[in-house]
Scaffold this motif. Structure first.
Motif: not given
Ligand SMILES: Nc1ncnc2c1ncn2[C@@H]1O[C@H](COP(=O)(O)OP(=O)(O)OP(=O)(O)O)[C@@H](O)[C@H]1O
Length: 118
Positions: A50, A53, A57, A103-104, A107, A111
């Motif tokens: 995580d 990830l 981003v 996208l961020s 995500v 998460v």
């Protein structure tokens, strides 16, 4: 032109980042968001996966902002006057940043959801 030594190239690149930090408000906000994420990574004890990830981003948004600013600067040099085509190029470039931000956010929600609500 002779290639500069590696340490000089790195210095130039960091000068670019410093310039962004000093003069670009959006970049400053995104760096602020980056540090909030760093805090959350430690506070919520995110797993390695995580963390990666979130870092991907975050850096993606920062890099997109830098490229967007570079394109804007080139546009301003090429055409300082109003020009519909320049406006279009700048809008496209800004659109690229928005995509990375969307996208961020996606995500981030997926998460952090697990750590806060599950
Ligand atoms: N020379 C120009 N001709 C036509 N439209 C322009 C021109 N310069 C800017 N624009 C319009 O204004 C918008 C903002 O451009 P500007 O160069 O001010 O970037 P900015 O405020 O730093 O934007 P961003 O938040 O995307 O970094 C562009 O997306 C474009 O629509």
């Amino acid at each position: 032109m002779r290639k500069p030594p590696i340490h000089k190239s790195l210095l130039n690149a960091f000068r670019g980042i410093f310039f962004m930090l000093r003069s670009e408000r959006n970049f400053q906000l995104e760096v602020f968001a980056f540090f909030i994420n760093i805090f959350l990574i430690f506070y919520l004890k995110l797993s390695s996966f995580d963390t990666i990830l979130i870092l991907i981003v975050c850096f993606g948004v920062l890099a997109a902002e830098i490229f967007n600013t570079a394109i804007e600067k080139i546009c301003d040099i090429i055409q300082p006057e109003f020009d519909k085509r320049i406006g279009f190029i700048k809008d496209i470039s800004a659109g690229g940043v928005i995509l990375t931000v969307v996208l961020s956010v996606i995500v981030g929600i997926l998460v952090y959801w697990k750590y806060i609500f599950v």
